[in-house]
Design an enzyme around this catalytic site. Sequence first.
Site, PDB file in Angstrom:
ATOM      1  N   ASP A 132      -0.338 -14.512  59.864  1.00  0.00           N
ATOM      2  CA  ASP A 132       0.485 -15.164  58.794  1.00  0.00           C
ATOM      3  C   ASP A 132      -0.294 -15.911  58.232  1.00  0.00           C
ATOM      4  OD1 ASP A 132       2.521 -15.409  56.428  1.00  0.00           O
ATOM      5  OD2 ASP A 132       4.245 -16.008  58.075  1.00  0.00           O
ATOM      6  N   ASP A 187       9.281 -12.709  51.545  1.00  0.00           N
ATOM      7  CA  ASP A 187      10.326 -12.772  52.465  1.00  0.00           C
ATOM      8  C   ASP A 187      11.041 -12.434  52.312  1.00  0.00           C
ATOM      9  OD1 ASP A 187       8.390 -13.965  53.881  1.00  0.00           O
ATOM     10  OD2 ASP A 187       9.879 -15.807  54.370  1.00  0.00           O
ATOM     11  N   GLY A 247       1.479  -9.666  50.351  1.00  0.00           N
ATOM     12  CA  GLY A 247       1.209  -8.729  49.482  1.00  0.00           C
ATOM     13  C   GLY A 247       0.685  -8.396  48.898  1.00  0.00           C
TER      14      GLY A 247
END
Length: 395
Positions: A153, A221, A200
């Site tokens: 992440d 999210d 993205g």
Amino acid sequence: MRLLNRSDLFALLLVLSVFALSSKAQTPSVIAATPPMGWNSWNHFHRNVDDATIRAQADAMVSSGMRDAGYLYINIDDTWEAAERDAQGNIQSNSKFPDMKALAGYVHSKGLKLGIYSSPGAKTCAKYEGSLGHEDQDARTYAGWGIDYLKYDLCGLREQMKAASSPEEAHKIMFDAYIKMRDALRHTGRPIVYSLCQYGNDAVWRWGTEVGGNLWRTTGDISDKYASMSQIGFSQAGLGRFAGPGHWNDPDMLEVGNGGMNADEYRTHMSLWAILAAPLLAGNDLSTMTPETIAMLTNRDVIAIDQDKAGKQGDRVWAEGPIEVWVRPLADGSKAIGIFNRHPSPIDAQVDLGHLGIGKVKAKDVWQAKDLGNLPSVYSAKIPGHGVVLLRTQP
Ligand code: GLA
């Protein structure tokens, strides 16, 4: 020059066939040949996740029938990391996870696989220890624990990216960081699904495969509301050409069963994700599911669409205001057709299937589990508010 005699030829053949056999054995099978299925801790538990929670979810994945329906990964998201590394710089788990290796052993003993979470930055989104500068070491630690899946992440790395002198340089920092962990995972020799999470940015679908991603988040999210789920799901049009076996678009984890949407909305969620060839990572508490939630998550026909071997992601083919038709071509020549109603109240949809190139063909209504016989060229159906009719044609 001496000509080869019989025994030379025999020896040569033997060498060649041993070589052919061993190179065949070394051909790596595709990781994530179909979109990964499993569960992730974040959507329901957020920071309140520990060893006992993970074991309970693994147990429930088996007892609910989800494992037998195809769900495989049990993924621990953020907040498992200790505040400090050990003296050798090894990442450690905090007191919520006293023994990761033992936990992996437990999950594996159930016929499941274990996933974990980190960041290419110094810190994760929840401000726990990230992998910056320790990529190889962390990959080795994960492999040693028996980890099978890594969600990586971006979060903390944004600090470095902000300090870059241009957007191109910022992009390169991110690109290189994802490559670094790709290589670190490969060096372990353990097949570990590599899940990119950077919301993205920079059209990741165009370069996600290049940095080794088996899947990449295409959006921010998700939350457990129709507005969030539908905004994400219906904005995936046109991304299909970037997905395929081993590399998938990821519109984020499922919210089915978390209580913020009604049954029609959750059926829309499942149907759209299946048409999108999206990973099916349940995000609810598997140990307290209603029979309705279990039925939705384990619907074999919906899962078969999602997991279709051809791995072709579907797309929007038609729209009339709130009515949208999405079609996914399947390996056996059949098609999955989702007729969605994005309006909050019911609507009479009339879809000219002939016009969409779907000729007179037999079909099944997937959620109703009903054979419809030959579809008329103009298909009419009343679709509940925020609901869907999901059809599968016969090959
Ligand atoms: C980001 C990700 C989420 C989750 C949290 C954890 O927001 O997009 O899916 O992993 O971080 O901190």
